[in-house]
Design an enzyme around this catalytic site. Structure first.
Site, PDB file in Angstrom:
ATOM      1  N   SER A  20       0.822  -1.204   0.000  1.00 16.80           N
ATOM      2  CA  SER A  20       0.000   0.000   0.000  1.00 16.80           C
ATOM      3  C   SER A  20       0.855   1.252   0.000  1.00 16.80           C
ATOM      4  O   SER A  20       0.641   2.168  -0.773  1.00 16.80           O
ATOM      5  CB  SER A  20      -0.939   0.009   1.205  1.00 16.80           C
ATOM      6  OG  SER A  20      -0.208   0.091   2.399  1.00 16.80           O
ATOM      7  N   SER A 140      13.057  -6.804  -1.883  1.00 20.30           N
ATOM      8  CA  SER A 140      13.220  -6.401  -0.493  1.00 20.30           C
ATOM      9  C   SER A 140      14.652  -6.670  -0.088  1.00 20.30           C
ATOM     10  O   SER A 140      15.370  -7.451  -0.736  1.00 20.30           O
ATOM     11  CB  SER A 140      12.259  -7.212   0.403  1.00 20.30           C
ATOM     12  OG  SER A 140      12.616  -7.141   1.761  1.00 20.30           O
ATOM     13  N   TYR A 153       7.848 -15.642   3.458  1.00 20.87           N
ATOM     14  CA  TYR A 153       7.823 -14.341   2.770  1.00 20.87           C
ATOM     15  C   TYR A 153       9.158 -14.083   2.087  1.00 20.87           C
ATOM     16  O   TYR A 153       9.222 -13.691   0.912  1.00 20.87           O
ATOM     17  CB  TYR A 153       7.510 -13.226   3.775  1.00 20.87           C
ATOM     18  CG  TYR A 153       7.865 -11.847   3.267  1.00 20.87           C
ATOM     19  CD1 TYR A 153       7.093 -11.229   2.292  1.00 20.87           C
ATOM     20  CD2 TYR A 153       8.982 -11.162   3.767  1.00 20.87           C
ATOM     21  CE1 TYR A 153       7.423  -9.967   1.811  1.00 20.87           C
ATOM     22  CE2 TYR A 153       9.312  -9.912   3.297  1.00 20.87           C
ATOM     23  CZ  TYR A 153       8.542  -9.309   2.318  1.00 20.87           C
ATOM     24  OH  TYR A 153       8.872  -8.067   1.838  1.00 20.87           O
ATOM     25  N   LYS A 157      10.589 -13.517  -2.090  1.00 20.47           N
ATOM     26  CA  LYS A 157      11.457 -12.458  -2.616  1.00 20.47           C
ATOM     27  C   LYS A 157      12.718 -13.032  -3.256  1.00 20.47           C
ATOM     28  O   LYS A 157      13.214 -12.512  -4.257  1.00 20.47           O
ATOM     29  CB  LYS A 157      11.801 -11.466  -1.504  1.00 20.47           C
ATOM     30  CG  LYS A 157      10.600 -10.705  -0.963  1.00 20.47           C
ATOM     31  CD  LYS A 157       9.864  -9.956  -2.073  1.00 20.47           C
ATOM     32  CE  LYS A 157       8.685  -9.151  -1.559  1.00 20.47           C
ATOM     33  NZ  LYS A 157       7.952  -8.461  -2.641  1.00 20.47           N
TER      34      LYS A 157
END
Length: 292
Positions: A20, A140, A153, A157
């Site tokens: 976001s 990231s 997660y 990446k």
């Protein structure tokens, strides 16, 4: 006819998380720079302020192929092709490798990896036809290494980094350029306030086996929670606007970099790992990051 400059950005949601903040900042920056921007997310109501700015907003869920195909079709009808794809949609799954239910792992990969892979496939025909295009992959600092508690997660990446390198070489004959953005920790992104915020599955034994670890995990991330006046490690973090500025460079530089590393931590840690070697690097990770 000139190649399309239309920018399609995924994961521009209304609140919370990396997708976001950076997605919203990127949409605004590129729109104000004169690019035709299509900001997409699962919640159109949360994008009403962007629509009021003149940005086209579309509902896209990167786990729903029909919505992705519809967005690409809309941009193609308006501009001939998607000129720039910013693969930004992502969320962070918290949980240990052994205790996270595999269905949650699959959902993590569906959003963070398979969704961006399919969206990339959908835009490539138009880019090849116009023999031009830019694809920006939002990675990231954790695309470079992994730590306890967020391994799945981080695995998405790492996977993103790998396919970006393959894709860059595969699409070069059509003058399509691929750039990876590797931000340092972003203030206010993926930051839990309590253990309850971590979304740990009630059906797993994570909360029992690792109760002390998860509390340390939350406390450690507190340094990135204070956006206005960060202290400690938080002072080395970056802000969404900084990342958006780098995304703009990635789509406007005549010869974009293969990787854009944003902030001091990500610039230092990559070379440090190579210098330290595996054993010394693991000692660093154990000392710096919360451990079980």
């Amino acid at each position: 006819m000139s190649p399309s400059r239309a920018v399609l950005i995924t994961g521009v949601n209304s609140s919370g998380g990396l997708s976001s903040g950076t997605g919203r900042a990127t949409a605004l920056r590129l729109h104000r720079a004169g690019h035709p921007v299509y900001a997409t997310g699962r919640d159109l109501e949360g994008l009403e302020d962007l629509a009021a700015e003149g940005i086209t907003t579309l509902r896209v869920d990167v786990t729903d192929e029909a919505s992705m195909a519809a967005a690409v079709k809309r941009v193609t009808e308006d501009h001939g092709a998607v000129g720039v794809l910013v693969n930004n949609a992502a969320y962070s799954l918290n949980g240990t490798i052994g205790e996270t239910p595999v269905e949650q792992v699959r959902r993590q990969f569906e959003t963070n990896f398979f969704g961006l892979a399919r969206m990339t496939q959908l835009v490539l025909p138009g880019m090849r036809e116009q023999r031009s295009g830019r694809i920006v992959m939002m990675s990231s600092i954790f695309g470079l290494f992994a730590t306890p508690g967020r391994g799945y997660y981080q695995a998405t990446k790492h996977a993103l980094e790998a396919i970006s390198d393959s894709l860059r070489l595969e699409v070069a004959p059509w003058d399509i350029k691929v750039a990876v953005i590797e931000p340092s920790p972003i203030l206010g992104s993926f930051v839990p306030t309590t253990v309850g915020d971590l979304g740990l599955s009630a059906s797993s034994s994570d909360s029992d086996l690792y109760a002390d670890f998860w509390q340390r995990f939350v406390d450690w991330h507190g340094a990135y929670r204070e956006v206005e006046h960060p202290t400690g490690r938080g002072r080395t973090s970056v802000r969404s606007g900084q990342v958006a500025k780098v995304v703009e460079r990635a789509i406007t530089d005549r010869k974009p970099r293969i990787r854009y590393r944003v902030g001091i931590p990500v610039r230092l840690l990559g070379p440090q790992r190579a210098i330290f070697g595996d054993r010394a690097w693991e000692v660093f990770v154990k000392r710096f990051f919360p451990q079980p």
